[in-house]
Design a protein around this motif. Sequence first.
Motif: not given
Length: 590
Positions: A453, A457, A462, A466, A472
């Motif tokens: 994660v 980002k 990310h 999402e 994921y």
Amino acid sequence: MSKITGDVINVHLLKRVLQYVKPYRAIFIYAIVLTILLAVIAPVRPFVIKYTLDQYILTGQYQGLLNMTILMIVLLIVQSVIQYSHTLLTNTLGQSAIKDLRIAVFNHIMSLRLKYFDKTPIGQLITRTVSDLETIADIFSEGLIVLIGDILMVIVIIGVMVYRDWALTLMVLLPLPLLMIATAKFQKAIKSAFQEIRIEVSNLNTFLQEHITGISIIQYFAREDQEYRKFHKINSRYRDANIRSNWYYSIFFPVVEIISAMSMGLLVWYGAKSILAKPLDVTPGTITEFLLYISMLFRPIRELADKFNTLQMGMVGAERVFKVLDTQETTTNTGVLAPEYLNGKISFQKVWFAYIDQQYVLKDLSFEVESGQTVALVGATGAGKSSTINILNRFYEIQKGTILVDGVPIQAYELNFLRKNIATVLQDVFLFSDTIFNNITLNNPLITMEEVVDAAKKVGAHDFIERLPGGYQYNVMERGATLSAGQAQLISFIRALVYNPAILVLDEATSSVDTETELLIQKAIDNLMSGRTAIVIAHRLSTIQKADLIIVLDKGEIMEKGTHQELLKMDGYYKRLYELQFNSGGIAAV
């Protein structure tokens, strides 16, 4: 490589196959013991029937008939249990040995150099790993042990028949030479048919693998009809090969039945004659007993040719599989160095490399990249850019020169350590049919979700991950078919980042994404390259202007090298490429 020639089984090849049985020798021994038991028990039932007929049925003794009936039922149950156990053990033995052999083949394929895959169709390797290995499994479940059992049963039955009445046995065996001739001809013909089937299976798998993988190209260029016709021809050859093998069986089995009927006819004629002449020497029970022996004798003889061919086809499969295992085109992992970390300094010293002997694609290549620096490789298609990356990873071995990382030849490093420290992001991103998380970590248990994660980002991926169903844990399907090219590329960036490499390679990593996505990941690239040595291959010169060193390649040779500004001042090859690209709106390929 060993060969199977004529009608002879290559003993050396068979011994090599049996090496994979060693861990399961207990199962093998039990199977052999049961094979012997089946051969010994087989003649008992006809004798019991003969005894029952002569002693109890013809004399009208009901109680004796009942007792013998119970005995025969017990014999049948015992024989059925043994047969069940025998079948279960032989199949377990075959599948267990093949499981180990398939793992060995897969691991060996994984260790082969890319050079091997350049000249070997993937469909052929699939055939070796799946279909050919199944024919080896048949050696145990339907071939070797069953063949031994059939031969043993024939010997036991003939021995019992000779002991019971040699004259009747001689009469029964008179047509046997005809059966032996028919079996030999059938065995030779069916072997040829089976070999043809194996070839056509390999061709079929190769064609399917290539065309399903390249289905988009076929549809883009409307080649469906042409490829359908090609497939129809290959499939027809496969069908014809199977029909030929079935035709041989359709001829052989009736011939065996005719010869078996001849034996029965001779037995009945001679037996009836003997009963009329000397009733005490040959009884109706004896004739019945020998009729049952004939049935039991001709069944294994009839199947001997089939089982022998199963064994031979297993040997053909084994020869092909071991040919893959014996392939020496592996990267020699003689290095032992695996320090805690690499600084990432790279040095190419007079490197020459050719995919094919003496046809060099890299010629006298020399350059250095300091730790943390970024070097860009520029040049037309075929200039040698990707080849430079391939030899740095030791996917191919150089013919001359030296490649150093932190002042140490790359051959001195443990191979897995070297490759883990060189993360490569390719233009054509490959994603497995698995979750996004597993595609990023490649099932490495040391990489946590938090690390994934965090890397996502930094890359800027990310949010889009999402939004996917399951986040994921979303399955991207085969080759990432449910993602856009830009999304797949972002995932490849995350994958590179979580492995925390000392050296980063970007092989035209932004050329397949749109301008908006390129802007998104350009910042991520800066984060990704921070503190790492980076080698960048880019068609778009705008993406490499900040590089510490730009190397211009042409036909495997360095034409120019320097920074962006230095190369423009040279007014040479690079400047012409730069002007060509930007004067044409930034779309020219370099």
